[in-house]
Write an enzyme that holds these catalytic residues in place. Structure first.
Site, short mmCIF file in Angstrom:
data_model
loop_
_atom_site.label_atom_id
_atom_site.label_comp_id
_atom_site.label_asym_id
_atom_site.label_seq_id
_atom_site.Cartn_x
_atom_site.Cartn_y
_atom_site.Cartn_z
N THR A 43 0.82 -1.21 0.00
CA THR A 43 0.00 0.00 0.00
C THR A 43 0.86 1.26 0.00
O THR A 43 0.34 2.37 0.02
CB THR A 43 -0.93 0.01 1.23
OG1 THR A 43 -0.14 -0.14 2.41
CG2 THR A 43 -1.93 -1.14 1.16
N HIS A 48 5.95 -0.16 7.34
CA HIS A 48 6.03 0.75 8.48
C HIS A 48 5.99 -0.05 9.78
O HIS A 48 5.99 -1.29 9.76
CB HIS A 48 4.92 1.80 8.42
CG HIS A 48 3.54 1.22 8.28
ND1 HIS A 48 2.91 0.52 9.30
CD2 HIS A 48 2.66 1.21 7.25
CE1 HIS A 48 1.72 0.12 8.91
NE2 HIS A 48 1.54 0.52 7.67
N HIS A 51 3.97 -3.16 10.44
CA HIS A 51 4.37 -4.44 9.84
C HIS A 51 5.49 -5.13 10.62
O HIS A 51 5.82 -6.28 10.33
CB HIS A 51 4.88 -4.21 8.40
CG HIS A 51 3.85 -3.66 7.47
ND1 HIS A 51 3.89 -2.36 7.01
CD2 HIS A 51 2.75 -4.22 6.91
CE1 HIS A 51 2.88 -2.14 6.20
NE2 HIS A 51 2.16 -3.25 6.13
N LYS A 85 -11.45 -0.75 8.05
CA LYS A 85 -11.15 0.57 7.49
C LYS A 85 -12.45 1.38 7.45
O LYS A 85 -13.53 0.84 7.20
CB LYS A 85 -10.58 0.44 6.06
CG LYS A 85 -9.29 -0.38 5.98
CD LYS A 85 -8.16 0.31 6.68
CE LYS A 85 -6.84 -0.41 6.47
NZ LYS A 85 -6.79 -1.75 7.01
N ARG A 89 -10.62 2.08 0.04
CA ARG A 89 -9.27 2.49 -0.33
C ARG A 89 -9.27 3.05 -1.75
O ARG A 89 -10.08 2.66 -2.59
CB ARG A 89 -8.32 1.29 -0.30
CG ARG A 89 -7.95 0.78 1.07
CD ARG A 89 -6.99 -0.38 0.91
NE ARG A 89 -6.63 -1.00 2.17
CZ ARG A 89 -5.62 -0.63 2.93
NH1 ARG A 89 -4.87 0.39 2.56
NH2 ARG A 89 -5.34 -1.26 4.06
N GLN A 179 -7.72 -13.65 -0.46
CA GLN A 179 -6.77 -14.03 0.59
C GLN A 179 -6.93 -15.52 0.93
O GLN A 179 -5.94 -16.21 1.18
CB GLN A 179 -6.96 -13.18 1.84
CG GLN A 179 -5.92 -13.51 2.93
CD GLN A 179 -5.88 -12.50 4.04
OE1 GLN A 179 -6.15 -11.32 3.83
NE2 GLN A 179 -5.55 -12.95 5.24
N ASP A 200 -6.93 -8.22 13.01
CA ASP A 200 -7.97 -7.81 12.08
C ASP A 200 -8.10 -8.78 10.90
O ASP A 200 -9.02 -8.66 10.09
CB ASP A 200 -7.70 -6.39 11.57
CG ASP A 200 -6.38 -6.26 10.82
OD1 ASP A 200 -5.52 -7.15 10.96
OD2 ASP A 200 -6.20 -5.26 10.10
N LYS A 235 -3.09 4.97 19.49
CA LYS A 235 -2.52 4.14 18.44
C LYS A 235 -0.99 4.17 18.50
O LYS A 235 -0.37 5.21 18.73
CB LYS A 235 -2.99 4.64 17.08
CG LYS A 235 -2.73 3.67 15.94
CD LYS A 235 -3.49 4.06 14.69
CE LYS A 235 -3.31 3.02 13.60
NZ LYS A 235 -4.09 3.35 12.38
N LYS A 238 2.65 5.94 15.28
CA LYS A 238 2.42 7.20 14.59
C LYS A 238 3.13 8.32 15.33
O LYS A 238 3.27 8.31 16.55
CB LYS A 238 0.92 7.52 14.53
CG LYS A 238 0.11 6.53 13.71
CD LYS A 238 0.28 6.77 12.22
CE LYS A 238 -0.69 5.90 11.42
NZ LYS A 238 -0.55 6.13 9.97
N THR A 239 3.58 9.31 14.57
CA THR A 239 4.14 10.52 15.15
C THR A 239 3.37 11.71 14.57
O THR A 239 2.48 11.53 13.74
CB THR A 239 5.63 10.68 14.80
OG1 THR A 239 5.75 10.86 13.37
CG2 THR A 239 6.41 9.44 15.21
#
Length: 433
Positions: A43, A48, A51, A85, A89, A179, A200, A235, A238-239
């Site tokens: 994606t 990131h 993962h 989500k 997407r 999948q 998920d 979460k 994240k920054t």
């Protein structure tokens, strides 16, 4: 290696959210060299922090003698996983997905050993077995094994259907079939008998287990990892600048290292169990020592060292540590050009410096505009105290109206960098444009 079984170690680390029959899976892992897989959809052009746990999970299985398959979703990445989500997407072109898939392959290869020996780890792309199948064959041979009733009942789909003004397209609705088809194919081609993924993915994994049983007549297993959150419920990963990437060109090793150093005390020992290969006993001992240690605990520095080394290698960790110490001490003599490149990427607030426009700009205005201070008066106060350091050299109020000389070409580090320190903690990097 730990004396615990693999599942016991994973449970002790808090790394198991759900499994199919735990006793059966434990026996399967203890008695066989198991082939397992985890999928990574392209994606973006980099993985990131979200993962990292599944990537390290594949590595954990490999260290216990099992055979991992890292599956890049060249096909599923063109569809988009709807799992939890908020909205549909955006679909990417096949060329973009292919490019991103290749980037992911290179990153995954840094974590898992792909030796060219029989039984070695496998890097696969589901585009290879999905692109050529025609729609009628897919609907007849695969689609007939799925009831719409079950597909709608899955939590990830149901949430989207019930969310007002959202819904779900037929494209994303069929993701779970694709999948599941991956699992059935990998079982047939490689004897894969375990799929792992985030919590998920449980609905998609159980769909694949059922399809594999129906089509291949094989009993296979599933295991999910917990969603990683901070102790305060927010979460993880994240920054303010967005995602923390595993690619050094998107998140520098220095910024990556700093991210882990900022881990709250309430999270640090849990994260050591999730993200490092230190034994649970070692981590528990460190927590006990930190509880009675005078001064700063060691947990954060150990976590930052271990994870930065895992992702960016020893060289990346050493560079991140070197930059950290140089900024703290004010001694810039140890920093090289690559270190300043890291700082300009995301390590410090930075801006482009136009030397041609400096003649009419006092330092008070330049630094306030750059965000080093909230006002020119603050800069003026710092200049009067000789508390403005540029590339290791002190400057005072007498230099305020002489910016061209302060930022002269001869003073630039590596021909382009000016590191400004205002007071004890404020830093800004000017890069000559």
């Amino acid at each position: 290696m730990s004396e615990m079984t693999l599942l016991q170690d994973l449970k002790a680390r808090g790394l198991i959210a759900q499994t199919t029959s735990e006793d059966e899976l434990d026996q399967h892992l203890n008695e066989n060299r198991v082939t397992l897989y985890c999928g990574f959809d392209p994606t973006a052009d980099s993985l990131h922090l979200g993962h990292l746990v599944p990537l390290l999970m594949l590595k954990r299985f490999q260290e216990y003698g099992h055979r991992p398959i890292a599956l890049v979703g060249g096909a599923t990445g063109m569809i988009g996983d709807p799992s939890f989500k908020d909205q549909e997407r955006s679909l990417n072109t096949s060329d973009v997905v292919e490019q991103w898939s290749n980037c992911l392959k290179n990153q995954i290869s840094r974590f898992i050993s792909f030796d060219d020996i029989e039984g070695g780890a496998i890097l696969a792309n589901n585009y290879d077995w999905t692109a050529s199948i025609d729609v009628l064959s897919f609907l007849r041979d695969i689609g007939k094994h799925f009831t719409v009733n079950k597909m709608i009942a899955k939590e990830s789909v149901r949430q989207r259907i019930e969310r007002e003004g959202s819904g779900i397209s037929f494209t994303e609705f069929t993701y779970q079939i694709l999948q599941s088809y991956d699992y059935q194919h990998l079982n047939k081609a490689y004897g894969c008998s375990l799929q792992i993924g985030g919590s998920d993915q449980w609905g998609n994994i159980t769909g694949g287990i059922d399809l594999t049983r129906r089509v291949n007549g094989t009993h296979v297993h599933g295991l999910t990892l917990p969603l990683i959150t901070k102790a305060d419920g927010t979460k993880f990963g994240k920054t303010e600048g967005g995602a923390v990437w595993l690619d050094a060109n998107k998140t520098s090793p220095y910024a990556f290292y700093q991210f882990w150093l900022q881990t709250p005390d309430a999270d640090v020992y849990r994260f050591l169990k999730f993200f490092t290969f230190m034994s649970v006993a070692e981590i528990d001992a460190l927590e006990q020592q930190d509880a009675v240690r005078e001064g700063k605990p060691l947990g954060q520095s150990v976590l930052a060292r271990e994870v930065t080394t895992l992702v960016h290698g020893e060289e990346g960790f050493v560079a991140a540590q070197r930059i950290t110490e140089a900024l703290f001490s004010g001694d810039l003599s140890t920093l090289g050009e690559n270190d300043y490149a890291q700082l300009s990427l995301d390590g410090l607030p930075s801006s482009v410096l136009d030397r041609d426009g400096l003649a009419e700009t006092p330092l008070t205005t330049l630094f306030a505009d750059a965000g080093l201070a909230t006002s020119g008066k603050q800069v003026k106060d710092a200049l009067q105290r000789k508390a403005v350091i540029i590339n290791g050299e002190e400057f005072g109020m007498e230099d305020n109206l002489n910016a061209p000389a302060v930022f002269s070409a001869e003073r630039a580090l590596f021909g382009k960098y000016f590191l400004v320190k205002l007071g004890k903690k404020k830093h800004h990097l000017f890069v000559v444009g």
